[in-house]
Design a protein around this motif. Structure first.
Motif, PDB file in Angstrom:
ATOM      1  N   LYS A 161     -13.189   6.910  -7.630  1.00 51.50           N
ATOM      2  CA  LYS A 161     -14.160   6.622  -8.689  1.00 51.50           C
ATOM      3  C   LYS A 161     -13.940   5.207  -9.244  1.00 51.50           C
ATOM      4  N   PRO A 162     -15.015   4.586  -9.779  1.00 53.60           N
ATOM      5  CA  PRO A 162     -14.895   3.204 -10.290  1.00 53.60           C
ATOM      6  C   PRO A 162     -14.248   3.138 -11.661  1.00 53.60           C
ATOM      7  N   HIS A 163     -13.134   3.828 -11.829  1.00 53.05           N
ATOM      8  CA  HIS A 163     -12.400   3.846 -13.091  1.00 53.05           C
ATOM      9  C   HIS A 163     -10.952   3.479 -12.791  1.00 53.05           C
ATOM     10  N   PRO A 164     -10.188   3.085 -13.816  1.00 54.56           N
ATOM     11  CA  PRO A 164      -8.761   2.850 -13.586  1.00 54.56           C
ATOM     12  C   PRO A 164      -8.104   4.098 -13.005  1.00 54.56           C
ATOM     13  N   ASP A 165      -7.071   3.910 -12.177  1.00 54.00           N
ATOM     14  CA  ASP A 165      -6.423   5.024 -11.484  1.00 54.00           C
ATOM     15  C   ASP A 165      -5.886   6.074 -12.455  1.00 54.00           C
ATOM     16  N   PHE A 166      -5.321   5.613 -13.564  1.00 60.99           N
ATOM     17  CA  PHE A 166      -4.841   6.536 -14.597  1.00 60.99           C
ATOM     18  C   PHE A 166      -5.882   6.512 -15.721  1.00 60.99           C
ATOM     19  N   GLU A 167      -6.880   7.367 -15.572  1.00 59.26           N
ATOM     20  CA  GLU A 167      -8.050   7.299 -16.457  1.00 59.26           C
ATOM     21  C   GLU A 167      -7.690   7.459 -17.925  1.00 59.26           C
ATOM     22  N   GLN A 168      -6.830   8.434 -18.225  1.00 59.29           N
ATOM     23  CA  GLN A 168      -6.512   8.711 -19.627  1.00 59.29           C
ATOM     24  C   GLN A 168      -5.779   7.547 -20.291  1.00 59.29           C
ATOM     25  N   LEU A 169      -5.038   6.783 -19.491  1.00 58.38           N
ATOM     26  CA  LEU A 169      -4.266   5.665 -20.025  1.00 58.38           C
ATOM     27  C   LEU A 169      -4.995   4.334 -19.876  1.00 58.38           C
ATOM     28  N   GLY A 170      -6.080   4.315 -19.096  1.00 56.58           N
ATOM     29  CA  GLY A 170      -6.814   3.072 -18.865  1.00 56.58           C
ATOM     30  C   GLY A 170      -6.025   2.061 -18.049  1.00 56.58           C
ATOM     31  N   ILE A 171      -5.201   2.550 -17.113  1.00 58.44           N
ATOM     32  CA  ILE A 171      -4.332   1.673 -16.320  1.00 58.44           C
ATOM     33  C   ILE A 171      -4.665   1.794 -14.840  1.00 58.44           C
ATOM     34  N   GLU A 172      -4.815   0.673 -14.185  1.00 57.09           N
ATOM     35  CA  GLU A 172      -5.031   0.606 -12.740  1.00 57.09           C
ATOM     36  C   GLU A 172      -3.674   0.435 -12.047  1.00 57.09           C
ATOM     37  N   LEU A 173      -3.520   1.023 -10.870  1.00 52.65           N
ATOM     38  CA  LEU A 173      -2.305   0.864 -10.071  1.00 52.65           C
ATOM     39  C   LEU A 173      -2.568  -0.101  -8.925  1.00 52.65           C
ATOM     40  N   LYS A 174      -1.681  -1.077  -8.756  1.00 46.55           N
ATOM     41  CA  LYS A 174      -1.797  -2.006  -7.633  1.00 46.55           C
ATOM     42  C   LYS A 174      -0.419  -2.198  -6.989  1.00 46.55           C
ATOM     43  N   THR A 175      -0.321  -1.820  -5.722  1.00 50.25           N
ATOM     44  CA  THR A 175       0.857  -2.223  -4.959  1.00 50.25           C
ATOM     45  C   THR A 175       0.581  -3.630  -4.446  1.00 50.25           C
ATOM     46  N   ILE A 176       1.629  -4.437  -4.347  1.00 48.13           N
ATOM     47  CA  ILE A 176       1.436  -5.823  -3.932  1.00 48.13           C
ATOM     48  C   ILE A 176       2.575  -6.223  -2.986  1.00 48.13           C
ATOM     49  N   PRO A 177       2.265  -6.404  -1.693  1.00 44.08           N
ATOM     50  CA  PRO A 177       3.312  -6.799  -0.746  1.00 44.08           C
ATOM     51  C   PRO A 177       3.762  -8.229  -1.006  1.00 44.08           C
ATOM     52  N   VAL A 178       5.071  -8.432  -1.046  1.00 48.80           N
ATOM     53  CA  VAL A 178       5.625  -9.764  -1.328  1.00 48.80           C
ATOM     54  C   VAL A 178       6.661 -10.108  -0.263  1.00 48.80           C
ATOM     55  N   ASP A 179       6.962 -11.430  -0.165  1.00 50.85           N
ATOM     56  CA  ASP A 179       8.013 -11.872   0.747  1.00 50.85           C
ATOM     57  C   ASP A 179       9.348 -11.891   0.001  1.00 50.85           C
ATOM     58  N   LEU A 180      10.382 -12.377   0.670  1.00 48.86           N
ATOM     59  CA  LEU A 180      11.728 -12.370   0.073  1.00 48.86           C
ATOM     60  C   LEU A 180      11.815 -13.236  -1.178  1.00 48.86           C
ATOM     61  N   GLN A 181      10.904 -14.213  -1.318  1.00 46.83           N
ATOM     62  CA  GLN A 181      10.890 -15.074  -2.500  1.00 46.83           C
ATOM     63  C   GLN A 181       9.998 -14.509  -3.610  1.00 46.83           C
ATOM     64  N   GLY A 182       9.401 -13.360  -3.364  1.00 45.59           N
ATOM     65  CA  GLY A 182       8.561 -12.744  -4.381  1.00 45.59           C
ATOM     66  C   GLY A 182       7.130 -13.239  -4.388  1.00 45.59           C
ATOM     67  N   LYS A 183       6.721 -13.966  -3.342  1.00 48.98           N
ATOM     68  CA  LYS A 183       5.342 -14.449  -3.280  1.00 48.98           C
ATOM     69  C   LYS A 183       4.456 -13.407  -2.606  1.00 48.98           C
ATOM     70  N   ILE A 221      -2.950  -3.320 -15.607  1.00 49.57           N
ATOM     71  CA  ILE A 221      -2.545  -3.009 -14.236  1.00 49.57           C
ATOM     72  C   ILE A 221      -1.048  -2.733 -14.185  1.00 49.57           C
ATOM     73  N   LEU A 222      -0.704  -1.640 -13.510  1.00 48.21           N
ATOM     74  CA  LEU A 222       0.703  -1.374 -13.188  1.00 48.21           C
ATOM     75  C   LEU A 222       0.930  -1.942 -11.785  1.00 48.21           C
ATOM     76  N   TRP A 223       1.609  -3.089 -11.720  1.00 54.16           N
ATOM     77  CA  TRP A 223       1.916  -3.726 -10.446  1.00 54.16           C
ATOM     78  C   TRP A 223       3.221  -3.162  -9.901  1.00 54.16           C
ATOM     79  N   ILE A 224       3.217  -2.803  -8.618  1.00 52.77           N
ATOM     80  CA  ILE A 224       4.454  -2.390  -7.959  1.00 52.77           C
ATOM     81  C   ILE A 224       4.647  -3.266  -6.725  1.00 52.77           C
TER      82      ILE A 224
END
Length: 226
Positions: A63-85, A117-120
């Motif tokens: 659905k076009p809503h934040p992943d955690f609807e009740q909290l209004g928070i979107e979840l995003k995983t983000i692949p990074v390299d060893l330097q955190g980029k 956004i909850l970035w992981i």
């Protein structure tokens, strides 16, 4: 033992849950949830995010809503390299290409999904097998006034061009922090759009993505200040 069917009641509870698996591999988390790990993500794009959604109790689904609807928070995983980029841009939302009259930033899915956004981060360099990729410490982020202004400005400028029938000429270089790119499994997947003269056309579906320099800067600010 991991609690299944978990549903977060508050931001601290969600953050605690995410922090509890920092340092785990995707394989370890998948095993704990009884989920098979794919050999690669080429045919399973989004698998890492779906794994974290299940563990963290996300409720919105597609659905076009934040992943955690009740909290209004979107979840995003983000692949990074060893330097955190970050290794890639971050998908935010599909872009509407027709029926754009009266559409405002405040009512757009992009606006709703970017409020919090909850970035992981995931150590996701290509040579690391999927099961061995490591989860990083989470970051709960809300845009600063300056970031919010930049996001809104990019969205409004891009949507104005779409409404004027210029969707085919918009490239990934447009926008300072937000970009519009084709989002389709292949070039045969087409949808309705607006042509240069206002007439209907068939075009590739488009999606909004956060640019790498933007996500890299926000990760750096957080982790260098903590």
């Amino acid at each position: 033992m991991i609690e299944l069917n978990f549903t977060p009641d508050s931001e601290p509870q969600l953050l605690d849950r995410a922090e509890a698996v920092a340092g785990w591999t995707l394989g370890e988390l998948a095993d704990a949830l009884g989920i098979a790990v794919p050999d690669n993500l080429l045919r399973h794009k989004g698998w890492s995010g779906q794994l974290l959604e299940r563990y963290l109790g996300a409720s919105a689904g597609s659905k076009p809503h934040p992943d955690f609807e009740q909290l209004g928070i979107e979840l995003k995983t983000i692949p990074v390299d060893l330097q955190g980029k970050p290794l890639e841009t971050t998908f935010v939302s599909v872009c509407p290409l027709t029926n754009l009259g009266g559409l405002r930033w405040e009512e757009s899915p992009v606006c709703h999904k970017l409020r919090a956004i909850l970035w992981i981060p995931i150590l996701g360099e290509r040579q690391i097998p999927v099961a061995q990729r490591t989860l990083g410490m989470p970051l709960l982020w809300r845009p600063s006034p300056q970031e919010w202004q930049a996001l809104q400005q990019d969205w409004e400028e891009i949507m104005e061009r779409v409404a004027l029938g210029e969707v085919e000429s918009i490239t990934a270089r447009h926008g300072e922090v937000l970009q519009l790119r084709p989002k389709a499994a292949n070039s045969r997947v087409l949808t309705d759009g607006i042509g240069p003269d206002g007439s209907p056309i068939q075009t590739l579906p488009r999606g909004f993505y956060l640019k790498i320099p933007f996500t890299h800067a926000l990760l750096q600010r957080h982790f260098h200040n903590n």
